[in-house]
Motif scaffolding. Structure first.
Motif, PDB file in Angstrom:
ATOM      1  N   GLU A   1       2.227   1.519  10.857  1.00  0.00           N
ATOM      2  CA  GLU A   1       3.495   1.318  11.854  1.00  0.00           C
ATOM      3  C   GLU A   1       3.416   0.199  12.476  1.00  0.00           C
ATOM      4  OE1 GLU A   1       3.354   5.070  13.856  1.00  0.00           O
ATOM      5  OE2 GLU A   1       4.633   5.961  12.371  1.00  0.00           O
ATOM      6  N   VAL A   2       2.351  -0.636  12.365  1.00  0.00           N
ATOM      7  CA  VAL A   2       2.240  -2.016  12.917  1.00  0.00           C
ATOM      8  C   VAL A   2       3.516  -2.692  12.251  1.00  0.00           C
ATOM      9  CG1 VAL A   2       1.349  -4.219  12.954  1.00  0.00           C
ATOM     10  CG2 VAL A   2       0.099  -2.051  13.444  1.00  0.00           C
ATOM     11  N   ASP A   3       3.708  -2.700  10.925  1.00  0.00           N
ATOM     12  CA  ASP A   3       4.880  -3.318  10.340  1.00  0.00           C
ATOM     13  C   ASP A   3       5.955  -2.508   9.953  1.00  0.00           C
ATOM     14  OD1 ASP A   3       3.557  -5.724   9.924  1.00  0.00           O
ATOM     15  OD2 ASP A   3       2.118  -4.688   8.555  1.00  0.00           O
ATOM     16  N   LEU A   4       5.931  -1.119   9.939  1.00  0.00           N
ATOM     17  CA  LEU A   4       6.982  -0.067   9.548  1.00  0.00           C
ATOM     18  C   LEU A   4       7.205   0.904  10.814  1.00  0.00           C
ATOM     19  CD1 LEU A   4       5.723   0.503   6.029  1.00  0.00           C
ATOM     20  CD2 LEU A   4       7.586  -1.105   6.479  1.00  0.00           C
ATOM     21  N   PRO A   5       7.622   0.658  12.016  1.00  0.00           N
ATOM     22  CA  PRO A   5       7.659   1.636  12.911  1.00  0.00           C
ATOM     23  C   PRO A   5       8.349   2.750  12.748  1.00  0.00           C
ATOM     24  CG  PRO A   5       8.625  -0.791  13.350  1.00  0.00           C
ATOM     25  CD  PRO A   5       8.451  -0.616  12.039  1.00  0.00           C
ATOM     26  N   ASP A   6       7.679   3.636  13.352  1.00  0.00           N
ATOM     27  CA  ASP A   6       8.224   5.275  13.295  1.00  0.00           C
ATOM     28  C   ASP A   6       8.015   5.645  11.997  1.00  0.00           C
ATOM     29  OD1 ASP A   6       8.784   5.172  16.207  1.00  0.00           O
ATOM     30  OD2 ASP A   6      10.581   4.216  15.590  1.00  0.00           O
ATOM     31  N   LEU A   7       7.272   5.425  10.946  1.00  0.00           N
ATOM     32  CA  LEU A   7       7.250   5.655   9.571  1.00  0.00           C
ATOM     33  C   LEU A   7       6.927   7.051   9.470  1.00  0.00           C
ATOM     34  CD1 LEU A   7       7.268   4.927   6.707  1.00  0.00           C
ATOM     35  CD2 LEU A   7       4.902   4.428   6.663  1.00  0.00           C
ATOM     36  N   ARG A   8       6.009   7.596  10.335  1.00  0.00           N
ATOM     37  CA  ARG A   8       5.584   9.233  10.016  1.00  0.00           C
ATOM     38  C   ARG A   8       6.929  10.036  10.269  1.00  0.00           C
ATOM     39  NH1 ARG A   8      -0.054  11.794  12.062  1.00  0.00           N
ATOM     40  NH2 ARG A   8       0.291  13.643  10.723  1.00  0.00           N
ATOM     41  N   ALA A   9       7.604   9.706  11.599  1.00  0.00           N
ATOM     42  CA  ALA A   9       8.933  10.293  11.833  1.00  0.00           C
ATOM     43  C   ALA A   9      10.024  10.245  10.653  1.00  0.00           C
ATOM     44  CB  ALA A   9       9.422  10.009  13.053  1.00  0.00           C
ATOM     45  N   ARG A  10      10.095   9.044  10.133  1.00  0.00           N
ATOM     46  CA  ARG A  10      11.108   8.800   9.164  1.00  0.00           C
ATOM     47  C   ARG A  10      10.862   9.572   7.986  1.00  0.00           C
ATOM     48  NH1 ARG A  10      11.199   3.883   7.462  1.00  0.00           N
ATOM     49  NH2 ARG A  10       9.789   2.914   8.942  1.00  0.00           N
ATOM     50  N   LEU A  11       9.738   9.731   7.750  1.00  0.00           N
ATOM     51  CA  LEU A  11       9.052  10.417   6.360  1.00  0.00           C
ATOM     52  C   LEU A  11       9.393  11.913   6.633  1.00  0.00           C
ATOM     53  CD1 LEU A  11       5.567   9.007   5.260  1.00  0.00           C
ATOM     54  CD2 LEU A  11       7.622   9.095   3.924  1.00  0.00           C
ATOM     55  N   ARG A  12       9.141  12.349   7.670  1.00  0.00           N
ATOM     56  CA  ARG A  12       9.341  13.805   7.933  1.00  0.00           C
ATOM     57  C   ARG A  12      10.966  14.053   7.904  1.00  0.00           C
ATOM     58  NH1 ARG A  12       5.067  16.675   9.011  1.00  0.00           N
ATOM     59  NH2 ARG A  12       3.219  15.771   9.977  1.00  0.00           N
TER      60      ARG A  12
ATOM     61  N   LYS B   1       3.734  -5.112  -0.774  1.00  0.00           N
ATOM     62  CA  LYS B   1       2.071  -5.082  -1.427  1.00  0.00           C
ATOM     63  C   LYS B   1       1.040  -5.309  -0.300  1.00  0.00           C
ATOM     64  CE  LYS B   1      -0.277  -7.140  -5.608  1.00  0.00           C
ATOM     65  NZ  LYS B   1      -0.018  -7.940  -6.308  1.00  0.00           N
ATOM     66  N   ALA B   2       1.326  -5.824   0.693  1.00  0.00           N
ATOM     67  CA  ALA B   2       0.459  -6.096   1.813  1.00  0.00           C
ATOM     68  C   ALA B   2       0.167  -4.732   2.526  1.00  0.00           C
ATOM     69  CB  ALA B   2       1.045  -6.924   3.026  1.00  0.00           C
ATOM     70  N   GLN B   3       0.985  -3.720   2.385  1.00  0.00           N
ATOM     71  CA  GLN B   3       0.870  -2.496   2.885  1.00  0.00           C
ATOM     72  C   GLN B   3       0.062  -1.275   1.836  1.00  0.00           C
ATOM     73  OE1 GLN B   3       4.224  -3.754   3.536  1.00  0.00           O
ATOM     74  NE2 GLN B   3       2.872  -4.633   5.491  1.00  0.00           N
ATOM     75  N   VAL B   4      -0.345  -2.058   0.734  1.00  0.00           N
ATOM     76  CA  VAL B   4      -0.769  -0.952  -0.475  1.00  0.00           C
ATOM     77  C   VAL B   4      -2.239  -0.326   0.049  1.00  0.00           C
ATOM     78  CG1 VAL B   4      -2.010  -0.835  -2.713  1.00  0.00           C
ATOM     79  CG2 VAL B   4       0.086  -2.237  -2.424  1.00  0.00           C
ATOM     80  N   PRO B   5      -3.094  -1.157   0.652  1.00  0.00           N
ATOM     81  CA  PRO B   5      -4.513  -0.307   0.932  1.00  0.00           C
ATOM     82  C   PRO B   5      -4.040   0.794   2.235  1.00  0.00           C
ATOM     83  CG  PRO B   5      -4.754  -2.772   1.065  1.00  0.00           C
ATOM     84  CD  PRO B   5      -3.335  -2.478   0.761  1.00  0.00           C
ATOM     85  N   LEU B   6      -3.292   0.454   3.050  1.00  0.00           N
ATOM     86  CA  LEU B   6      -2.873   1.475   4.052  1.00  0.00           C
ATOM     87  C   LEU B   6      -2.116   2.600   3.353  1.00  0.00           C
ATOM     88  CD1 LEU B   6      -2.489  -0.680   7.119  1.00  0.00           C
ATOM     89  CD2 LEU B   6      -3.901   1.473   7.122  1.00  0.00           C
ATOM     90  N   LEU B   7      -1.239   2.387   2.486  1.00  0.00           N
ATOM     91  CA  LEU B   7      -0.498   3.339   1.901  1.00  0.00           C
ATOM     92  C   LEU B   7      -1.397   4.266   0.970  1.00  0.00           C
ATOM     93  CD1 LEU B   7       2.458   1.322   0.620  1.00  0.00           C
ATOM     94  CD2 LEU B   7       2.755   3.198   2.099  1.00  0.00           C
ATOM     95  N   TYR B   8      -2.463   3.671   0.302  1.00  0.00           N
ATOM     96  CA  TYR B   8      -3.406   4.545  -0.367  1.00  0.00           C
ATOM     97  C   TYR B   8      -4.129   5.383   0.405  1.00  0.00           C
ATOM     98  CZ  TYR B   8      -7.261   5.966  -3.189  1.00  0.00           C
ATOM     99  OH  TYR B   8      -8.187   6.826  -3.822  1.00  0.00           O
ATOM    100  N   TRP B   9      -4.777   4.859   1.522  1.00  0.00           N
ATOM    101  CA  TRP B   9      -5.734   5.645   2.308  1.00  0.00           C
ATOM    102  C   TRP B   9      -5.019   6.732   3.056  1.00  0.00           C
ATOM    103  CZ3 TRP B   9     -10.422   6.311   0.542  1.00  0.00           C
ATOM    104  CH2 TRP B   9     -11.063   5.353  -0.124  1.00  0.00           C
ATOM    105  N   THR B  10      -3.965   6.395   3.896  1.00  0.00           N
ATOM    106  CA  THR B  10      -3.020   7.318   4.276  1.00  0.00           C
ATOM    107  C   THR B  10      -2.780   8.451   3.540  1.00  0.00           C
ATOM    108  OG1 THR B  10      -2.509   5.295   5.828  1.00  0.00           O
ATOM    109  CG2 THR B  10      -1.196   7.725   5.887  1.00  0.00           C
ATOM    110  N   GLY B  11      -2.276   8.183   2.554  1.00  0.00           N
ATOM    111  CA  GLY B  11      -1.980   9.279   1.245  1.00  0.00           C
ATOM    112  C   GLY B  11      -3.098   9.936   0.915  1.00  0.00           C
ATOM    113  N   ALA B  12      -4.358   9.148   0.669  1.00  0.00           N
ATOM    114  CA  ALA B  12      -5.385  10.075   0.464  1.00  0.00           C
ATOM    115  C   ALA B  12      -6.133  11.016   1.331  1.00  0.00           C
ATOM    116  CB  ALA B  12      -6.420   8.963   0.143  1.00  0.00           C
TER     117      ALA B  12
END
Length: 306
Positions: free
Chosen positions: A130-141, A155-166
């Protein structure tokens, strides 16, 4: 996960500047955070899991201490998300599985701790995204299609996408009695799928492991054995056969569900044949996967009905 000496040096540096100006202290915290965020390779290549698990908690608490000073530091947030996820699985959840037959109360205690740490990791992961994608969790829900809410991730968010999903997927898997968490399964998978679409080579194709379990574990309710097998093959291809985890995941998830004992044994034997020193950066992960393979083979009479 930072090496203990690096973590200690970072804390000392920050403490020494406690009376300094705010901007200078912030600069030092951020520099220390950058160093800590890059410090995980020394653990990944270690051949002694117990030594690693004894060292990791200090590093994680150091990261949390620095995040209190620099709460939007992407590198620290990623290190927290990945570190707590790895520790919860390797030191707690897997140990719970191993001891359950002999000590159920201990296994329950370990799983409860693992669940809490997965959720802590999840929180850090979303903070980082959410540093770069504000309110992402609320928008996902709120989104009818979770993958559409992730369209802004690059692509810069790939590591966080992966580890958050994991972390999210692991929390769901260990919380079978929590329907609210279970309802988030597709959202966790969406994070992994987005990371895969942006860079499937991340962590030698680790996102495919998640999708092996996701597709294979849901074969009767919308998943696909064929898709799980495709992810297995791609994971092995991307890692040049140097990762044991995809083989173990498929055997445990798909072969057991299909009651295919021959395939189960074949895949686990292949996992045990992986040379842990062939790819030093994968050494610890392979040792952990091979421990699980040995454990699963020891339970073959429980897992398969003749």
């Amino acid at each position: 996960m930072p090496p203990p000496r690096t973590a200690a040096a970072a804390l000392l540096a920050v403490a020494a500047l406690g009376a300094a100006g705010c901007s200078l202290q912030t600069l030092v915290v951020n520099k220390a955070g950058d160093a800590l965020a890059q410090g995980g390779t020394v653990y990944a290549s270690d051949d002694d899991p117990e030594l690693v698990w004894q060292a990791v908690p200090f590093g994680l608490k150091t990261i949390e201490s620095l995040l209190a000073q620099s709460p939007r530091h992407r590198g620290l947030l990623l290190a927290a998300a990945s570190g707590f996820t790895e520790y919860a699985y390797g030191a707690l959840q897997q140990e719970a599985d191993f001891v359950e037959a002999l000590d159920l109360p201990r296994a329950t205690e370990l799983r409860n701790r693992a669940r809490k740490l997965y959720l802590r990791a999840l929180g850090y992961g979303f903070r980082g995204l959410e540093v770069d994608l504000p309110d992402l969790r609320a928008r996902l829900r709120a989104a009818a299609d979770p993958e559409q809410a992730l369209g802004g991730a690059g692509k810069a968010q790939v590591p966080l996408l992966y580890w958050t999903g994991a972390a999210w997927g692991a929390a769901i898997a260990i919380s079978k009695d929590d329907p609210e968490l279970a309802a988030d399964q597709s959202r966790a998978a969406a994070l992994i799928r987005r990371s895969l679409a942006l860079d499937e080579t991340f962590e030698a194709g680790a996102a495919h492991d998640f999708l092996i379990a996701y597709e294979g574990g849901r074969a009767s309710v919308g998943g696909s054995i064929a898709e799980a097998r495709r992810h297995l093959e791609r994971a092995l291809e991307l890692s040049h056969g140097h990762r044991a985890s995809p083989l173990v995941t498929f055997a445990e998830t798909v072969s057991v569900a299909r009651q295919d004992k021959a395939e189960f044994k074949l895949l686990l034997d292949r996992a045990l044949a992986v040379q842990v020193d062939a790819a030093p950066e994968l050494r610890l992960a392979n040792i952990l996967a091979q421990r699980r393979a040995h454990w699963l083979l020891g339970r073959i009479d429980e897992l398969f009905v003749e």
